[in-house]
Scaffold this motif. Structure first.
Motif, short mmCIF file in Angstrom:
data_model
loop_
_atom_site.label_atom_id
_atom_site.label_comp_id
_atom_site.label_asym_id
_atom_site.label_seq_id
_atom_site.Cartn_x
_atom_site.Cartn_y
_atom_site.Cartn_z
N MET A 11 0.73 -0.69 0.20
CA MET A 11 0.33 -0.01 0.17
C MET A 11 1.05 1.07 0.43
O MET A 11 2.17 1.62 0.48
CB MET A 11 -1.00 -0.17 1.34
CG MET A 11 -2.04 1.37 1.28
SD MET A 11 -3.80 1.32 1.02
CE MET A 11 -4.04 -0.54 1.37
N THR A 12 0.68 2.08 -0.97
CA THR A 12 1.84 3.15 -0.86
C THR A 12 0.78 4.86 -0.55
O THR A 12 -0.88 4.27 -0.23
CB THR A 12 1.64 3.89 -2.34
OG1 THR A 12 1.76 2.96 -3.44
CG2 THR A 12 1.76 4.76 -2.00
N TYR A 13 1.20 5.09 0.80
CA TYR A 13 1.01 6.65 1.55
C TYR A 13 1.02 7.65 1.37
O TYR A 13 2.12 7.86 0.65
CB TYR A 13 1.33 5.70 2.97
CG TYR A 13 0.05 4.84 3.96
CD1 TYR A 13 -0.91 5.29 4.35
CD2 TYR A 13 0.48 3.83 3.72
CE1 TYR A 13 -1.67 3.92 4.40
CE2 TYR A 13 -0.08 2.38 3.72
CZ TYR A 13 -1.40 2.49 4.22
OH TYR A 13 -2.32 1.78 4.87
N SER A 14 0.39 8.75 1.52
CA SER A 14 1.20 10.22 1.29
C SER A 14 0.17 10.54 2.62
O SER A 14 -0.24 10.50 3.06
CB SER A 14 0.15 11.02 0.08
OG SER A 14 -1.14 10.86 0.53
N THR A 15 1.46 11.85 3.36
CA THR A 15 1.58 12.02 4.47
C THR A 15 1.45 13.70 4.07
O THR A 15 2.79 13.69 3.36
CB THR A 15 2.36 11.98 5.39
OG1 THR A 15 2.20 10.28 5.67
CG2 THR A 15 2.00 11.69 6.51
N GLY A 16 0.79 14.89 4.95
CA GLY A 16 1.07 16.38 4.84
C GLY A 16 0.33 16.46 6.50
O GLY A 16 -0.20 16.46 6.54
N PHE A 17 1.19 17.95 5.97
CA PHE A 17 0.36 18.61 7.22
C PHE A 17 -1.61 18.97 7.13
O PHE A 17 -1.92 18.93 6.40
CB PHE A 17 1.25 20.38 7.54
CG PHE A 17 2.15 20.30 7.75
CD1 PHE A 17 2.21 20.13 9.06
CD2 PHE A 17 3.42 20.24 7.47
CE1 PHE A 17 4.05 20.05 9.76
CE2 PHE A 17 4.59 20.38 7.28
CZ PHE A 17 4.83 20.08 9.03
N VAL A 18 -2.09 18.66 8.63
CA VAL A 18 -3.43 19.17 8.70
C VAL A 18 -4.01 20.20 8.09
O VAL A 18 -3.06 21.24 7.89
CB VAL A 18 -3.87 18.86 10.29
CG1 VAL A 18 -3.77 17.29 10.24
CG2 VAL A 18 -3.15 20.05 10.82
N GLU B 60 -4.43 5.09 -0.27
CA GLU B 60 -4.53 5.58 -1.61
C GLU B 60 -5.98 5.66 -2.11
O GLU B 60 -6.37 6.08 -3.52
CB GLU B 60 -4.32 3.73 -2.70
CG GLU B 60 -2.67 3.61 -2.60
CD GLU B 60 -2.05 1.81 -2.93
OE1 GLU B 60 -3.10 1.17 -3.05
OE2 GLU B 60 -1.11 1.52 -3.32
N SER B 61 -7.30 5.62 -1.60
CA SER B 61 -8.26 6.21 -1.57
C SER B 61 -8.20 7.08 -0.60
O SER B 61 -9.67 7.86 -1.17
CB SER B 61 -8.80 5.56 -1.08
OG SER B 61 -9.17 5.16 0.14
N GLY B 62 -6.94 7.76 -0.62
CA GLY B 62 -7.29 9.56 0.13
C GLY B 62 -8.38 8.96 1.82
O GLY B 62 -8.10 10.60 2.21
N LYS B 63 -8.04 8.42 2.79
CA LYS B 63 -8.20 7.98 3.57
C LYS B 63 -8.02 8.40 4.50
O LYS B 63 -6.56 8.16 4.48
CB LYS B 63 -9.29 6.66 4.13
CG LYS B 63 -10.12 6.68 5.06
CD LYS B 63 -10.83 4.93 5.17
CE LYS B 63 -10.96 5.12 6.86
NZ LYS B 63 -11.41 4.32 7.20
N ALA B 64 -8.34 9.54 5.61
CA ALA B 64 -6.93 9.56 6.38
C ALA B 64 -6.81 8.18 7.59
O ALA B 64 -8.27 7.48 8.15
CB ALA B 64 -7.15 10.49 6.86
#
Length: 150
Positions: free
Chosen positions: A1-8, A58-62
């Protein structure tokens, strides 16, 4: 699974709050709107030291968050990062979401010039401790104290 992480961002509260509630539940801390709204306000206030990041699948869910802040390290004459809170949705544990959060923390530390990031966890957080042990040489030799004034 690929994740993206960023500031709230302002629009993330609806996804952050259930994760924050899950974190409070894990530690047996009662949560209410007043506390959560205060913390959320801190996360969005650029003048407040506390910052938050979400990791998304990947679906954009936090599926996880960290709360981190700069912390002076007088003996080093520098600031380090202090990881106040970390939580990954139980359904996403073991999938790489926590690793994505740590990768984002590593990038943040590099960008901020922090030579280290510190954190504490409860002794009974066995799964979390096993994860942390992958990134460290195990717990430090420090003992944490807390003075509570009544």
């Amino acid at each position: 699974m690929t994740y993206s992480t960023g500031f709230v961002t302002e629009g993330d509260k609806a996804e952050w709050r259930p994760l924050f509630d899950g974190y409070a539940d894990f530690y047996g801390v009662p949560m209410n709107d007043t506390i959560a709204d205060t913390v959320w306000g801190w996360l969005l206030d650029p003048s407040h030291v506390l910052e938050g990041m979400l990791t998304r699948d990947e679906s954009g869910k936090a599926v996880g968050f960290v709360h981190v802040r700069a912390c002076p390290r007088p003996l080093g004459g520098c600031e380090i990062g202090f990881l106040d809170d970390m939580f990954v949705d139980p359904e996403a544990r073991g999938s790489g979401a926590a690793d994505a959060l740590f990768a984002a923390l590593e990038e943040l530390a590099e960008a901020r010039g922090w030579p280290a990031i510190r954190w504490i966890t409860q002794h009974y957080n066995e799964r979390g401790r096993a994860f942390y042990d992958r990134y460290t040489e195990g717990p430090s030799d420090f003992i944490m104290y807390q003075w509570k004034q009544t």
